[in-house]
Design a protein around this motif. Structure first.
Motif, PDB file in Angstrom:
ATOM      1  N   ALA A 281      -4.538  -3.911   2.048  1.00 25.67           N
ATOM      2  CA  ALA A 281      -3.415  -4.891   1.830  1.00 25.67           C
ATOM      3  C   ALA A 281      -2.426  -4.685   0.788  1.00 25.67           C
ATOM      4  O   ALA A 281      -1.397  -4.748   0.906  1.00 25.67           O
ATOM      5  CB  ALA A 281      -4.159  -6.348   1.760  1.00 25.67           C
TER       6      ALA A 281
ATOM      7  N   ALA B 124      -0.227  -1.831   1.459  1.00 24.59           N
ATOM      8  CA  ALA B 124       0.891  -2.230   2.469  1.00 24.59           C
ATOM      9  C   ALA B 124       1.873  -3.110   1.559  1.00 24.59           C
ATOM     10  O   ALA B 124       3.017  -3.305   1.835  1.00 24.59           O
ATOM     11  CB  ALA B 124       0.241  -3.088   3.689  1.00 24.59           C
ATOM     12  N   GLN B 125       1.218  -4.007   0.651  1.00 20.71           N
ATOM     13  CA  GLN B 125       2.337  -4.695   0.001  1.00 20.71           C
ATOM     14  C   GLN B 125       2.929  -3.811  -0.995  1.00 20.71           C
ATOM     15  O   GLN B 125       4.279  -4.248  -1.161  1.00 20.71           O
ATOM     16  CB  GLN B 125       1.653  -5.779  -1.095  1.00 20.71           C
ATOM     17  CG  GLN B 125       2.278  -6.826  -1.818  1.00 20.71           C
ATOM     18  CD  GLN B 125       1.384  -7.605  -2.327  1.00 20.71           C
ATOM     19  OE1 GLN B 125       0.201  -7.557  -2.656  1.00 20.71           O
ATOM     20  NE2 GLN B 125       2.162  -8.916  -2.763  1.00 20.71           N
TER      21      GLN B 125
ATOM     22  N   ALA C  79       5.846  -2.292   1.298  1.00 19.88           N
ATOM     23  CA  ALA C  79       6.834  -3.239   1.355  1.00 19.88           C
ATOM     24  C   ALA C  79       7.800  -3.445   0.418  1.00 19.88           C
ATOM     25  O   ALA C  79       9.105  -3.523   0.682  1.00 19.88           O
ATOM     26  CB  ALA C  79       6.171  -4.579   2.148  1.00 19.88           C
ATOM     27  N   ARG C  80       7.118  -3.559  -1.076  1.00 21.77           N
ATOM     28  CA  ARG C  80       8.074  -3.657  -1.972  1.00 21.77           C
ATOM     29  C   ARG C  80       8.838  -2.242  -2.144  1.00 21.77           C
ATOM     30  O   ARG C  80      10.236  -2.736  -2.491  1.00 21.77           O
ATOM     31  CB  ARG C  80       7.178  -3.844  -3.342  1.00 21.77           C
ATOM     32  CG  ARG C  80       8.009  -4.330  -4.679  1.00 21.77           C
ATOM     33  CD  ARG C  80       6.945  -4.642  -5.703  1.00 21.77           C
ATOM     34  NE  ARG C  80       5.824  -5.506  -5.600  1.00 21.77           N
ATOM     35  CZ  ARG C  80       4.748  -5.413  -5.471  1.00 21.77           C
ATOM     36  NH1 ARG C  80       4.322  -3.986  -5.516  1.00 21.77           N
ATOM     37  NH2 ARG C  80       3.874  -6.379  -5.238  1.00 21.77           N
TER      38      ARG C  80
ATOM     39  N   PRO D 115      -0.133   2.152   8.453  1.00 20.65           N
ATOM     40  CA  PRO D 115       0.273   0.798   8.069  1.00 20.65           C
ATOM     41  C   PRO D 115       1.180   0.723   6.982  1.00 20.65           C
ATOM     42  O   PRO D 115       2.058  -0.156   7.024  1.00 20.65           O
ATOM     43  CB  PRO D 115      -1.048   0.175   7.898  1.00 20.65           C
ATOM     44  CG  PRO D 115      -2.117   1.150   8.470  1.00 20.65           C
ATOM     45  CD  PRO D 115      -1.704   2.330   8.602  1.00 20.65           C
ATOM     46  N   ASP D 116       1.063   1.662   5.936  1.00 21.93           N
ATOM     47  CA  ASP D 116       2.062   1.553   4.865  1.00 21.93           C
ATOM     48  C   ASP D 116       3.438   1.979   5.282  1.00 21.93           C
ATOM     49  O   ASP D 116       4.246   1.338   4.990  1.00 21.93           O
ATOM     50  CB  ASP D 116       1.563   2.723   4.070  1.00 21.93           C
ATOM     51  CG  ASP D 116       0.405   2.269   3.246  1.00 21.93           C
ATOM     52  OD1 ASP D 116      -0.220   1.412   3.212  1.00 21.93           O
ATOM     53  OD2 ASP D 116      -0.102   3.084   2.281  1.00 21.93           O
TER      54      ASP D 116
ATOM     55  N   ARG E 100       4.813   1.655   8.250  1.00 18.23           N
ATOM     56  CA  ARG E 100       5.242   0.218   9.062  1.00 18.23           C
ATOM     57  C   ARG E 100       5.443  -0.752   8.213  1.00 18.23           C
ATOM     58  O   ARG E 100       6.744  -1.276   8.320  1.00 18.23           O
ATOM     59  CB  ARG E 100       4.218  -0.006   9.974  1.00 18.23           C
ATOM     60  CG  ARG E 100       4.112   0.862  11.125  1.00 18.23           C
ATOM     61  CD  ARG E 100       3.079   0.280  12.431  1.00 18.23           C
ATOM     62  NE  ARG E 100       1.701   0.242  12.024  1.00 18.23           N
ATOM     63  CZ  ARG E 100       0.811   1.097  12.054  1.00 18.23           C
ATOM     64  NH1 ARG E 100       1.323   2.267  12.404  1.00 18.23           N
ATOM     65  NH2 ARG E 100      -0.333   1.151  11.782  1.00 18.23           N
ATOM     66  N   ALA E 101       5.054  -0.986   6.983  1.00 14.40           N
ATOM     67  CA  ALA E 101       5.225  -2.085   6.035  1.00 14.40           C
ATOM     68  C   ALA E 101       6.458  -1.539   5.239  1.00 14.40           C
ATOM     69  O   ALA E 101       7.241  -2.708   5.260  1.00 14.40           O
ATOM     70  CB  ALA E 101       4.061  -2.075   4.938  1.00 14.40           C
TER      71      ALA E 101
ATOM     72  N   ARG F 288       9.444  -2.140   7.994  1.00 17.38           N
ATOM     73  CA  ARG F 288       9.669  -3.463   8.193  1.00 17.38           C
ATOM     74  C   ARG F 288      10.504  -4.210   6.937  1.00 17.38           C
ATOM     75  O   ARG F 288      11.448  -4.771   7.224  1.00 17.38           O
ATOM     76  CB  ARG F 288       8.462  -4.284   8.638  1.00 17.38           C
ATOM     77  CG  ARG F 288       8.070  -4.092  10.003  1.00 17.38           C
ATOM     78  CD  ARG F 288       6.960  -4.983  10.403  1.00 17.38           C
ATOM     79  NE  ARG F 288       5.838  -5.234   9.417  1.00 17.38           N
ATOM     80  CZ  ARG F 288       4.819  -4.424   9.653  1.00 17.38           C
ATOM     81  NH1 ARG F 288       4.644  -3.403  10.433  1.00 17.38           N
ATOM     82  NH2 ARG F 288       3.829  -4.347   8.646  1.00 17.38           N
ATOM     83  N   ALA F 289       9.987  -4.000   5.866  1.00 21.87           N
ATOM     84  CA  ALA F 289      10.593  -4.518   4.693  1.00 21.87           C
ATOM     85  C   ALA F 289      12.090  -3.920   4.503  1.00 21.87           C
ATOM     86  O   ALA F 289      12.988  -4.688   4.159  1.00 21.87           O
ATOM     87  CB  ALA F 289       9.622  -4.229   3.391  1.00 21.87           C
TER      88      ALA F 289
END
Length: 88
Positions: free
Chosen positions: A7, A10-11, A14-15, A56-57, A59-60, A63-64
């Motif tokens: 998590a 991924a955060q 996204a950042r 997952p990273d 994709r994050a 998306r961001a």
């Protein structure tokens, strides 16, 4: 030192996606690129990233990036709209 959780990774991704889109769009707008041209560029980039993301990273990040780009282009369009005169 412990490894970051999925998590948290991924955060962070996204950042990074947000920051990347913000930097590029700000630079493009500051250099006089139209909102239409910026939108086309970032829609193409986001589509490529979203379809190519395999982690997952990734994709994050994608998306961001896509969400930030869409928001910033909408903001640019809003700034380009003439302000209606105040009613007397």
């Amino acid at each position: 030192m412990t490894a970051p959780t999925a998590a948290a990774q991924a955060q962070d991704a996204a950042r990074s996606g947000h920051d990347t889109a913000s930097f590029i769009i700000t630079t493009q707008a500051d250099r006089g690129m139209s909102a239409d041209a910026i939108q086309r560029h970032h829609e193409d980039q986001a589509a490529s990233m979203l379809s190519g993301a395999t982690t997952p990273d990734g994709r994050a990040f994608a998306r961001a990036y896509a969400e930030t780009a869409a928001t910033l282009v909408a903001d640019l369009r809003e700034m380009d709209r003439p302000v209606a005169p105040a009613a007397a």
